[in-house]
Design an enzyme around this catalytic site. Structure first.
Site, PDB file in Angstrom:
ATOM      1  N   CYS A   1       0.515  -1.592  -0.351  1.00  0.00           N
ATOM      2  CA  CYS A   1       0.019  -0.359  -0.027  1.00  0.00           C
ATOM      3  C   CYS A   1       1.075   1.285   0.208  1.00  0.00           C
ATOM      4  CB  CYS A   1      -1.203  -0.109   1.124  1.00  0.00           C
ATOM      5  SG  CYS A   1      -0.214  -0.457   2.136  1.00  0.00           S
TER       6      CYS A   1
ATOM      7  N   HIS B   1      -3.063   6.157   5.121  1.00  0.00           N
ATOM      8  CA  HIS B   1      -1.326   6.527   4.998  1.00  0.00           C
ATOM      9  C   HIS B   1      -1.517   7.725   4.808  1.00  0.00           C
ATOM     10  CE1 HIS B   1      -1.208   2.523   6.024  1.00  0.00           C
ATOM     11  NE2 HIS B   1      -0.574   2.308   5.097  1.00  0.00           N
TER      12      HIS B   1
END
Ligand SMILES: NC(=O)c1ccc[n+]([C@@H]2O[C@H](COP(=O)([O-])OP(=O)(O)OC[C@H]3O[C@@H](n4cnc5c(N)ncnc54)[C@H](OP(=O)(O)O)[C@@H]3O)[C@@H](O)[C@H]2O)c1
Length: 380
Positions: free
Chosen positions: A175, A288
């Site tokens: 990711c 994130h």
């Protein structure tokens, strides 16, 4: 038009009973893919391995949002979930335990149940002629496995076709790598990145549904003056930050950091690209953030960089210096696009050869489920 409503016995991210994927749209609005595609007679049959998890639930949401065509979906998880009911797009499904026979007649299998499950069952799915899109790290660095971000290197999977009689596996990158390269690649294409320094601020969601529940629980416990429960992480997470929980290697980097280093080289097909990373967990529930410092071979000024990023697919620029408004994890949560801001010349590098950017992306969505389903769309 199919009704985009998912309800489930228990939603692992919210603890509640239902969630509505239709609320999850691109910052720029819903993809016109939804208009282009409808239910087709010859649409692929799908299986989702790990359907009860954080990524598995997001697969359902993305499939619905993008009106991904399918004939059937097999909902697979562990023995713990077998027999439970799940409603997706007004249809009741019974979750089945993953086993060797789970892939009979399945065209596309989306795996998100951890590396060991992918290693054991991925080859079985391939033997059944299925095309596997794997979210785990198990096969990413295998030289015969394409590692694909559709906006970046779709050609890497050009040889893989559905129903060719031959199964195959395509890996979804890590990711943090996906979010980083969504922003860095358009600049790389223009001025060639020589070196990249990445510092991450990673959310609980990256460690799965149980980690999100632990952050929620710990926050309540700390505010009530209680000792925080530490099961998923070894240390207090609420009101704290710490080095990413991935194992630390003999070179001092942890595995998450080395994924950024190695996967970037593979995706950009450039073994000489210099990448270094420091990965940190922050007590953010979802999405994130990454600070990225870039050094370019050719000069690239910040206004050209901003224009390039504004035009880049899957990227949105949030870079308002006057009001100090830049990307945040909250603002990109449940969104498809990766947001980029703080676009500025790196003062420490001469001659417009360096830039600093700050990037936020929903790693369950673009960092996992959305990217995997975009890969599946290429197969259609
Ligand atoms: N979270 C992210 O942002 C992210 C991003 C990229 C990649 N990934 C990768 O995606 C995978 C899943 O992550 P996650 O965050 O969704 O984890 P999660 O929330 O913990 O979900 C794990 C899923 O795996 C299933 N599972 C566990 N053991 C199984 C077994 N023996 N057989 C079949 N299914 C089994 C679980 O089913 P039960 O409910 O029945 O236990 C659950 O559906 C991992 O490989 C992870 O590295 C995650």
């Amino acid at each position: 038009m199919r009704a985009p409503a998912v309800s489930q016995h228990h939603h692992p991210l919210t603890g509640g009973a239902t969630f509505a994927p239709s609320s999850k749209t691109s910052i720029r609005g819903r993809s016109n893919l939804a208009i282009r595609m409808g239910l087709k007679e010859d649409a692929p049959s799908l299986a989702i391995v790990g359907v009860t998890g954080a990524v598995g639930q997001e697969f359902l949401s993305v499939l619905s949002d993008r009106a991904f065509p399918y004939q059937s979906i097999r909902m697979l998880a562990s023995k713990r979930s077998a027999g439970k009911h799940l409603t997706f797009e007004d249809k009741d499904y019974i979750i089945e335990e993953l086993n060797q026979d789970s892939f009979n007649g399945i065209d596309i299998v989306l795996f998100s149940a951890g590396g060991s499950i992918s290693k054991e069952f991925g080859p079985i799915a391939i033997d059944h002629g299925s095309v596997v899109v794997d979210n785990s790290s198990a096969f990413r660095m295998d030289e015969n496995v394409p590692l694909v971000i559709p906006e970046v290197n779709p050609d890497a999977m050009a040889h893989i076709k559905l129903r060719s009689g031959k199964g195959a596996l395509i890996a979804n990158p890590n990711c943090s790598t996906i979010i980083c390269l969504m922003a860095a690649t358009p600049l790389h294409r223009h001025a060639k990145v020589m070196r990249m320094v990445v510092s991450t601020y990673q959310a609980a969601s990256g460690a799965g549904a149980a980690a999100m529940e632990e952050l929620d629980l710990q926050t309540r416990e700390v505010l009530q003056g209680k000792q925080p429960t530490c099961k998923i992480f070894k240390q207090q997470y609420a009101f704290n930050i710490f080095s990413h929980n991935a194992p630390v290697l003999s070179n001092g980097y942890n595995e998450e950091e080395m994924k950024l280093v190695k996967e970037t080289r593979k995706i950009w097909n450039d073994m000489n690209i210099k990448v270094t990373a420091t990965c940190i967990r922050v007590p953010v529930m979802r999405a994130h953030a990454e600070s990225i410092n870039l050094q370019f071979e050719k000069p690239l000024d910040e206004s050209t960089a901003r224009d390039i990023l504004k035009r880049a697919a899957g990227v949105v620029v949030i870079d308002d210096r006057a009001s100090n408004h830049f990307p945040t994890p909250l603002e990109v949560s449940n969104k498809d696009d990766v947001a980029v801001g703080r676009i500025r010349q790196d003062l420490s590098q001469d001659g417009n050869h360096g830039l600093d950017i700050f990037v936020c992306g929903d790693q369950i969505r673009k960092g996992a489920a959305l990217n995997a389903i975009q890969i599946a769309e290429i197969l259609l």
